[in-house]
Design an enzyme around this catalytic site. Structure first.
Site, short mmCIF file in Angstrom:
data_model
loop_
_atom_site.label_atom_id
_atom_site.label_comp_id
_atom_site.label_asym_id
_atom_site.label_seq_id
_atom_site.Cartn_x
_atom_site.Cartn_y
_atom_site.Cartn_z
CG HIS A 253 -2.19 -0.89 0.74
ND1 HIS A 253 -2.26 -2.21 1.09
CD2 HIS A 253 -3.26 -0.65 -0.05
CE1 HIS A 253 -3.34 -2.74 0.56
NE2 HIS A 253 -3.97 -1.82 -0.14
CD GLU B 99 -10.06 -7.93 -2.20
OE1 GLU B 99 -8.96 -7.40 -2.44
OE2 GLU B 99 -10.88 -7.46 -1.40
CG ASP C 19 -5.55 -8.54 -1.52
OD1 ASP C 19 -4.42 -8.75 -1.04
OD2 ASP C 19 -6.30 -7.64 -1.12
CB CYS D 21 -10.23 -1.27 -8.25
SG CYS D 21 -10.68 -2.58 -7.12
C1 PEP Z 1 -6.81 -5.35 -4.58
O1 PEP Z 1 -6.65 -6.22 -3.73
O2 PEP Z 1 -6.56 -5.50 -5.78
C2 PEP Z 1 -7.31 -4.03 -4.20
C3 PEP Z 1 -7.62 -3.14 -5.10
O3 PEP Z 1 -7.42 -3.75 -2.88
P1 PEP Z 1 -6.19 -3.42 -1.93
O4 PEP Z 1 -5.00 -3.12 -2.79
O5 PEP Z 1 -6.59 -2.26 -1.11
O6 PEP Z 1 -6.03 -4.67 -1.15
MG MG Z 2 -7.44 -6.13 -1.74
#
Ligand code: PEP
Ligand code: MG
Length: 571
Positions: free
Chosen positions: A189, A431, A455, A502
């Site tokens: 992140h 995910e 994920d 996303c």
């Molecule tokens: C993902 O897992 O692809 C996602 C968009 O969520 P995060 O990166 O916040 O886990």
């Molecule tokens: Mg995620």
């Protein structure tokens, strides 16, 4: 001069002095001591130093960050002056003849446990304050430095073993020009945040902290994943040129800001942005996004000492919806866990946090917290085009439960006479591989899917997204991943539902033609990637891409896919 190779995490070139962000080891050992007076005096000195330090930080925070942030430090100063706490530590030193570090740690732990057990939010916040202050005083007792990144007042690049998302959120863009870390991957992140903050970053260099000292001149090349320590004049000039070329390229993409996203053969896909806070909307609009495909609401809960209230959340969601002026905004409910911690919830440490008690699992259990968020969202829904999305759905039952709670809160609000939109779409992240495989069943009940490849890849490949040592297995182009993605899109389309992505893959140059061929409806990415992808899509034909879809799906390895896509689409 030394070069380090890492993972390119956020585009751009930064050249500045190094600032080491350290989280020192604060473990204490119990020692029996002869002279309690000496330990009490050590404690007093450490307290005094911590107070001085906090006053400086408080004044600085007030000037640079505003009253809100400065208030935390005022609370910390209050704790340091609390006679009950200090006297209890002194008594422990005197009566049990133990060292100051141990006495402080022990007494503070007792106070923290006591406050946390209280059924009162205000008291719970005090526990977090005591925890923070204790760390500061312990650092002085142990003679180690803790960094205060909010105090940086000159241009720097940050050098750290790792950066937590809350460390990253505190970085001041005015002074922090780039960062590099020893560990981490492209989808950790802090890397994702760096992209949305447009801070060049290289992660997973393994030896940045062992190599770079405070004050060294460092080049962070976020385009090619290189870090150069103490470069020669010649190398600096070379990288300044590279920086200028990148700026020129960005200026070229910027011309597309008001254009529709259209392929060469006239097919429209939606390009949306991922955000973490309402402040990010500025970048979303500046980059011409057609919506928000992922609002990671957990950042509203981080970098603070207590849960945000319904009112605070309502304001945040309303702001985003209003600023987007009717464009779609997909808000993901709280996705805490994995690398996103909320220390004030005091959840037990887990062996496998990415597989643990997190996201929707936690929300379905801590329903009061979940319902507060849903109420805030429902109330905000009348200010724009809201879509609600649940994270980490593994089973249909979880989706049904989450949706039922949402509907319950909606009914309550309506009964109270509060206006709520009737048009809210309710969807889920795909995910977890189980959900991707069973997408045909989920598709009957959701309004939309958003594929979270960050994920999905780590779970499918059993390769921790944070761990650079297994990053070779973190393969977005592995046919197993591509088949899952295709399965999800097909399943949704059969039920007449739309599918977005996303995860970070949606903005990758190699992935764009593949996803176009698969029929993805919405691509959601860091705002700073949007214009690059719009420019790429303009040159692609959907029909041509579709012609190679089956071939891509028939390949056996990630290498084969990459080679084929590069050749076919001239990348
Ligand atoms: C993902 O897992 O692809 C996602 C968009 O969520 P995060 O990166 O916040 O886990
Ligand atoms: Mg995620």
């Amino acid at each position: 001069m030394k070069r380090l190779q890492g993972i390119a995490a956020s585009n751009g070139i930064a050249i500045a002095k190094a600032y080491r962000l350290e989280h020192p080891d604060l473990t204490v050992e119990k020692q029996t001591i002869e002279n309690p007076a000496e330990q009490v005096s050590r404690l007093q000195q450490a307290l005094a130093k911590a107070k001085e330090e906090l006053k400086v930080i408080q004044a600085h925070a007030l000037k640079e960050l505003g009253e809100d942030k400065a208030a935390i430090f005022s609370a910390h100063l209050l704790v340091l002056s609390d006679p009950e706490l200090v006297q209890a530590v002194e008594q422990k030193i005197e009566q049990e003849r133990v060292n100051a570090e141990f006495a402080l740690h022990d007494v503070a732990s007792m106070f923290i446990a006591m406050f946390e057990a209280m059924d009162n939010e205000y008291m719970k916040e005090r526990a977090a304050d005591i925890r923070d202050v204790t760390k500061r005083v312990l650092a002085h007792l142990l003679g180690v430095t803790i960094s205060n990144p909010s105090m940086i007042t000159e241009e720097v690049v940050i050098i750290a073993e790792d950066l937590t998302p809350s460390d990253t959120a505190q970085l001041n863009r005015k002074y922090v020009k780039g960062f590099t870390t020893d560990i981490g991957g492209r989808t950790s992140h802090s890397a994702i945040m760096a992209r949305s903050m447009e801070i060049p970053a290289v992660v997973g260099t393994k030896e940045a902290t062992a190599t770079i000292q405070n004050g060294d001149i460092v080049i962070i090349d976020g385009l090619d994943g290189e870090v150069i320590v103490n470069p020669t004049e010649e190398i600096i000039a070379q990288y300044e040129q590279k920086r200028a070329a990148f700026a020129a390229q960005k200026a070229e993409w910027a011309k597309l800001v008001h254009e529709q996203t259209m392929t060469k053969d006239g097919h429209h896909v939606e390009l949306a942005a991922n955000i973490g806070t309402p402040n990010d909307v500025e970048g979303v609009l500046a980059n011409g996004a057609e919506g928000i495909g992922l609002y990671r609401t957990e950042f509203l809960y981080m970098g603070r000492n207590e849960l945000p209230t319904e009112e605070e959340q309502f304001e945040a969601y309303k702001t985003v919806l209003e600023k987007m002026e009717g464009k779609p905004v997909v808000v993901r409910t709280l996705d805490i866990g994995g690398d996103k911690e909320l220390p004030y919830l005091d959840l037990p440490k887990e062996m496998n946090p990415f597989l643990g008690f997190r996201a929707i699992r936690l929300c379905l259990d801590m329903q009061q917290m979940f319902r507060t968020q849903l109420r805030a969202l429902l109330r905000a829904s009348v200010y724009g085009n809201l879509k609600v999305m649940f994270p980490m759905i593994a089973t249909l039952d979880e989706f049904r439960q989450a949706k039922a709670i949402l509907l319950e809160e909606k009914e309550k609000l309506v009964a109270e006479g509060v206006p709520v939109s009737d048009e809210i779409e309710v969807g889920m992240m795909v995910e977890i591989p189980a959900a991707a495989v069973l997408a045909d069943q989920f598709a009957k009940e959701v309004d939309f899917f958003s594929i979270g490849t960050n994920d999905l890849i780590q779970y499918t490949m059993a390769s921790d997204r944070m761990n650079e040592r297994v990053s070779y297995l973190y393969q977005p182009y592995n046919p197993a991943i591509l088949r899952l993605i295709y399965n999800v899109i097909e399943a949704a389309h059969k039920e007449g539902k739309w599918v977005g992505m996303c995860g970070e893959m949606a903005g990758e140059q190699l992935a764009v033609p593949i996803l176009l061929a698969f029929g993805l409806d919405e691509f959601s990415m860091s705002a700073t990637s949007i214009l690059r992808v719009r420019s790429q899509l303009k040159k692609l034909s959907k029909q041509e891409a579709e012609q190679v879809k089956n071939h891509i799906l028939s390949l056996a390895t990630a290498e084969e896919v990459v080679r084929f896509v590069k050749e076919t689409f001239h990348l």
